[in-house]
Write an enzyme that holds these catalytic residues in place. Structure first.
Site, mmCIF file in Angstrom:
data_model
loop_
_atom_site.group_PDB
_atom_site.id
_atom_site.type_symbol
_atom_site.label_atom_id
_atom_site.label_comp_id
_atom_site.label_asym_id
_atom_site.label_seq_id
_atom_site.Cartn_x
_atom_site.Cartn_y
_atom_site.Cartn_z
ATOM 1 N N CYS A 115 -1.988 38.753 38.987
ATOM 2 C CA CYS A 115 -0.482 38.507 39.682
ATOM 3 C C CYS A 115 -0.704 37.157 40.141
ATOM 4 C CB CYS A 115 0.153 39.768 40.383
ATOM 5 S SG CYS A 115 -0.350 40.737 40.095
ATOM 6 N N HIS A 253 4.995 36.454 45.017
ATOM 7 C CA HIS A 253 4.997 37.464 44.194
ATOM 8 C C HIS A 253 5.652 38.409 44.488
ATOM 9 C CE1 HIS A 253 2.935 40.418 41.983
ATOM 10 N NE2 HIS A 253 2.603 40.387 42.134
ATOM 11 N N ASN A 283 6.471 45.726 40.761
ATOM 12 C CA ASN A 283 5.536 44.557 40.270
ATOM 13 C C ASN A 283 5.187 44.020 38.651
ATOM 14 O OD1 ASN A 283 3.397 43.429 40.692
ATOM 15 N ND2 ASN A 283 2.686 44.337 41.795
#
Length: 329
Positions: A115, A253, A283
């Protein structure tokens, strides 16, 4: 004549699959509910690929980055795709993007920092572009997380979505946008998020020949993030001699809306400095920041001559984390 050596973001773009899966849709096969998911994550919907692989999402995102610019793809010298869900180990996703965009002069490679990948990719591209002859670099974050999620595991299946986004960097006579950075890895905690694990498979070694699905220790990652990210953000500010009050937006994020709320409290910042879109996409790993950046740019919230100071910060498997301080024109 001195060659231009300042790097700035020239254009943004993104692409997400058409198929939208709501929290209520997940209840068809998971013991969950919209309220349970929303309370813990802030997620309402996610986009899932119905057959498009990571390279296809990234190609479309790259095309959208270049759309509306007059940039000749042959003037792109570098393409980096940040992904933990490539189509294959070889060829890279980046090489497929390079071929479809007809960026004949671009060197291309994938980067896997989970990520954190897009922040890592920007940091790498910014430095490489300064020393290249051609004036442009394309950085894309793209994931088909639905390929690696265990759809029977409620703790992870509700979290992830698919998508891609990117930015075009330009080397030109302009104001420098990349001000300071802070990048880290803690491999000792790598077990907290594992995906695609593959055992050795040859005639002399017993082992399975398939890729493992994603597994995550959510509590350990939560504890790591809430401690490491505020420190990382303060580090880039201190390095640049800036104060938090000078920052217009902090783009985190998009892993969990509750984490973002905690970050705001820890940093003593109003929550409206933390734009989010996790409710729409879940996500999307390395794609989450570039999708958010593109949406904010399209809304004219950032870029477009607004002269803003922004922070990009991400965290993920590895464990990895990184923060960039940018001053946008």
């Amino acid at each position: 004549m001195i060659k231009p050596n300042t790097i700035s973001i020239k254009a943004t773009g993104s692409y997400v699959p058409d198929h939208c899966v709501s929290n209520d849709d997940l209840t068809q096969w998971l013991d969950t509910s919209h309220d349970w998911i929303n309370k813990r994550t802030g997620i309402h919907n996610r986009r899932l690929s119905m057959g498009e692989n990571t390279s296809e999402l990234c190609i479309k995102a790259g095309q959208n980055v270049l759309k509306g610019t007059s940039v000749d793809p042959e003037d792109i010298g570098l393409i980096i795709v940040a992904t933990m869900t490539p189509d294959s180990q070889s060829p890279s996703v980046a090489s497929q993007v390079q071929a479809h965009l007809k960026a004949a002069n671009a060197m291309s490679f994938d980067l896997n920092a989970a990520c954190s990948g897009f922040v890592y990719g920007l940091a790498v591209a910014e430095k490489m572009l300064r020393h290249m002859t051609l004036p442009y670099a394309l950085v894309i974050g793209g994931e088909v997380m639905s390929k690696v999620v265990d759809w029977s595991d409620r703790s992870t299946a509700v979290l992830f979505g698919d998508g891609a986004g990117g930015v075009l960097l330009e080397k030109a006579d302009a104001k420098e946008q990349f001000i300071s950075e802070d990048l880290h890895t803690n491999g000792d905690k790598g077990h907290a998020l594992v995906s695609g694990e593959k055992s050795v498979s040859n005639p002399l070694v017993k082992g399975e020949n398939n890729l493992g699905q994603l597994s995550m220790d959510g509590r350990e990652i939560f504890n790591f993030v809430t401690k490491a990210i505020p420190v990382s953000i303060q580090t880039v500010l201190d390095s640049a001699g800036r104060q938090m009050e000078e920052v217009d937006f902090i783009l985190l994020h998009q892993a969990n809306a509750r984490i973002i709320e905690i970050m705001a409290k820890k940093l003593n910042c109003p929550l409206d400095k933390f734009p989010t879109n996790i409710e729409h996409y879940g996500n999307t790993s390395a794609a989450s920041l570039p999708i958010l950046i593109d949406e904010l740019a399209k809304e004219k919230t950032i870029l477009n001559g607004n002269k803003q100071t922004i922070i990009l910060s991400a965290f993920g498997g590895g464990l990895t984390w990184g923060t960039l301080l940018l001053e946008l024109n």
